[in-house]
Design a protein around this motif. Structure first.
Motif, PDB file in Angstrom:
ATOM      1  N   TYR A 171       0.834  -1.205   0.000  1.00 15.56           N
ATOM      2  CA  TYR A 171       0.000   0.000   0.000  1.00 15.56           C
ATOM      3  C   TYR A 171       0.866   1.250   0.000  1.00 15.56           C
ATOM      4  O   TYR A 171       0.566   2.228  -0.678  1.00 15.56           O
ATOM      5  CB  TYR A 171      -0.940   0.035   1.201  1.00 15.56           C
ATOM      6  N   GLU A 172       1.950   1.214   0.749  1.00 19.90           N
ATOM      7  CA  GLU A 172       2.851   2.362   0.788  1.00 19.90           C
ATOM      8  C   GLU A 172       3.543   2.563  -0.559  1.00 19.90           C
ATOM      9  O   GLU A 172       3.641   3.688  -1.048  1.00 19.90           O
ATOM     10  CB  GLU A 172       3.879   2.182   1.907  1.00 19.90           C
ATOM     11  N   GLU A 173       3.996   1.491  -1.178  1.00 18.98           N
ATOM     12  CA  GLU A 173       4.633   1.578  -2.496  1.00 18.98           C
ATOM     13  C   GLU A 173       3.679   2.149  -3.542  1.00 18.98           C
ATOM     14  O   GLU A 173       4.101   2.847  -4.460  1.00 18.98           O
ATOM     15  CB  GLU A 173       5.106   0.191  -2.954  1.00 18.98           C
TER      16      GLU A 173
ATOM     17  N   LEU B 170     -12.366  -1.435   0.177  1.00 20.56           N
ATOM     18  CA  LEU B 170     -12.567  -1.008  -1.206  1.00 20.56           C
ATOM     19  C   LEU B 170     -11.958  -2.001  -2.201  1.00 20.56           C
ATOM     20  O   LEU B 170     -12.560  -2.308  -3.224  1.00 20.56           O
ATOM     21  CB  LEU B 170     -11.992   0.390  -1.418  1.00 20.56           C
ATOM     22  N   LEU B 171     -10.782  -2.506  -1.895  1.00 19.20           N
ATOM     23  CA  LEU B 171     -10.156  -3.491  -2.778  1.00 19.20           C
ATOM     24  C   LEU B 171     -10.970  -4.784  -2.814  1.00 19.20           C
ATOM     25  O   LEU B 171     -11.108  -5.402  -3.866  1.00 19.20           O
ATOM     26  CB  LEU B 171      -8.717  -3.769  -2.345  1.00 19.20           C
TER      27      LEU B 171
ATOM     28  N   THR C 124      -9.839  -1.139  -8.065  1.00 14.81           N
ATOM     29  CA  THR C 124      -8.408  -1.307  -8.307  1.00 14.81           C
ATOM     30  C   THR C 124      -7.639  -0.342  -7.409  1.00 14.81           C
ATOM     31  O   THR C 124      -8.218   0.575  -6.817  1.00 14.81           O
ATOM     32  CB  THR C 124      -8.058  -1.007  -9.773  1.00 14.81           C
ATOM     33  N   VAL C 125      -6.333  -0.524  -7.353  1.00 17.17           N
ATOM     34  CA  VAL C 125      -5.482   0.398  -6.589  1.00 17.17           C
ATOM     35  C   VAL C 125      -5.639   1.813  -7.148  1.00 17.17           C
ATOM     36  O   VAL C 125      -5.717   2.784  -6.387  1.00 17.17           O
ATOM     37  CB  VAL C 125      -4.010  -0.058  -6.619  1.00 17.17           C
TER      38      VAL C 125
ATOM     39  N   ASP D 292      -8.279   3.057  -8.584  1.00 17.02           N
ATOM     40  CA  ASP D 292      -9.580   3.551  -8.119  1.00 17.02           C
ATOM     41  C   ASP D 292      -9.463   4.077  -6.694  1.00 17.02           C
ATOM     42  O   ASP D 292      -9.970   5.149  -6.367  1.00 17.02           O
ATOM     43  CB  ASP D 292     -10.638   2.440  -8.151  1.00 17.02           C
ATOM     44  N   VAL D 293      -8.806   3.302  -5.848  1.00 13.78           N
ATOM     45  CA  VAL D 293      -8.661   3.687  -4.443  1.00 13.78           C
ATOM     46  C   VAL D 293      -7.830   4.954  -4.324  1.00 13.78           C
ATOM     47  O   VAL D 293      -8.121   5.821  -3.493  1.00 13.78           O
ATOM     48  CB  VAL D 293      -8.066   2.528  -3.611  1.00 13.78           C
ATOM     49  N   LYS D 294      -6.813   5.114  -5.164  1.00 11.48           N
ATOM     50  CA  LYS D 294      -6.004   6.333  -5.154  1.00 11.48           C
ATOM     51  C   LYS D 294      -6.862   7.568  -5.396  1.00 11.48           C
ATOM     52  O   LYS D 294      -6.620   8.626  -4.819  1.00 11.48           O
ATOM     53  CB  LYS D 294      -4.911   6.281  -6.225  1.00 11.48           C
ATOM     54  N   SER D 295      -7.878   7.431  -6.243  1.00 12.17           N
ATOM     55  CA  SER D 295      -8.737   8.574  -6.531  1.00 12.17           C
ATOM     56  C   SER D 295      -9.614   8.939  -5.334  1.00 12.17           C
ATOM     57  O   SER D 295     -10.221  10.009  -5.317  1.00 12.17           O
ATOM     58  CB  SER D 295      -9.608   8.302  -7.758  1.00 12.17           C
ATOM     59  N   LEU D 296      -9.660   8.076  -4.327  1.00 13.08           N
ATOM     60  CA  LEU D 296     -10.469   8.311  -3.135  1.00 13.08           C
ATOM     61  C   LEU D 296      -9.629   8.636  -1.904  1.00 13.08           C
ATOM     62  O   LEU D 296     -10.141   8.611  -0.787  1.00 13.08           O
ATOM     63  CB  LEU D 296     -11.330   7.076  -2.849  1.00 13.08           C
ATOM     64  N   LEU D 297      -8.355   8.957  -2.088  1.00  9.99           N
ATOM     65  CA  LEU D 297      -7.459   9.190  -0.953  1.00  9.99           C
ATOM     66  C   LEU D 297      -7.999  10.195   0.057  1.00  9.99           C
ATOM     67  O   LEU D 297      -7.837  10.026   1.257  1.00  9.99           O
ATOM     68  CB  LEU D 297      -6.083   9.652  -1.442  1.00  9.99           C
ATOM     69  N   ALA D 298      -8.658  11.232  -0.422  1.00  7.02           N
ATOM     70  CA  ALA D 298      -9.174  12.274   0.479  1.00  7.02           C
ATOM     71  C   ALA D 298     -10.241  11.746   1.426  1.00  7.02           C
ATOM     72  O   ALA D 298     -10.523  12.374   2.453  1.00  7.02           O
ATOM     73  CB  ALA D 298      -9.736  13.435  -0.341  1.00  7.02           C
TER      74      ALA D 298
END
Length: 86
Positions: free
Chosen positions: A20-22, A52-53, A58-59, A61-67
């Motif tokens: 997740y960190e990478e 979410l995963l 996808t990773v 997709d999840v990145k777009s939800l970081l906030a």
């Protein structure tokens, strides 16, 4: 908290946390010895990432939800039958 503590509290593995960190989903500070240190709020973030995963996102997709990962996720994926009589 250290990576092993976070993994135990979030119900995952240290390997998953490093992944997740990478991928830019999780951040940590480092001790002088190089150990990862996480804020207490990281437990909720990791649980949200896992949820979410597991729902098929996808990773990316999840990145777009970081906030939104540091708060409780809304109950939008709950089950409700389309026809009660079958």
């Amino acid at each position: 908290m250290l990576i092993g503590e976070l993994a135990a509290q979030a119900g995952t593995t240290t390997r998953a946390l490093r992944h997740y960190e990478e991928q830019g989903l999780l951040e940590s500070d480092r001790t002088t010895a190089g150990y990862r240190l996480y804020e207490p709020g990281a437990v909720r973030r990791v649980r949200n990432i896992r949820e979410l995963l597991s729902c098929g996102l996808t990773v990316e997709d999840v990145k777009s939800l970081l906030a939104y990962l540091d708060a409780d996720l809304p109950e939008v994926l709950s089950y409700s039958p389309l026809c009660a009589d079958g």
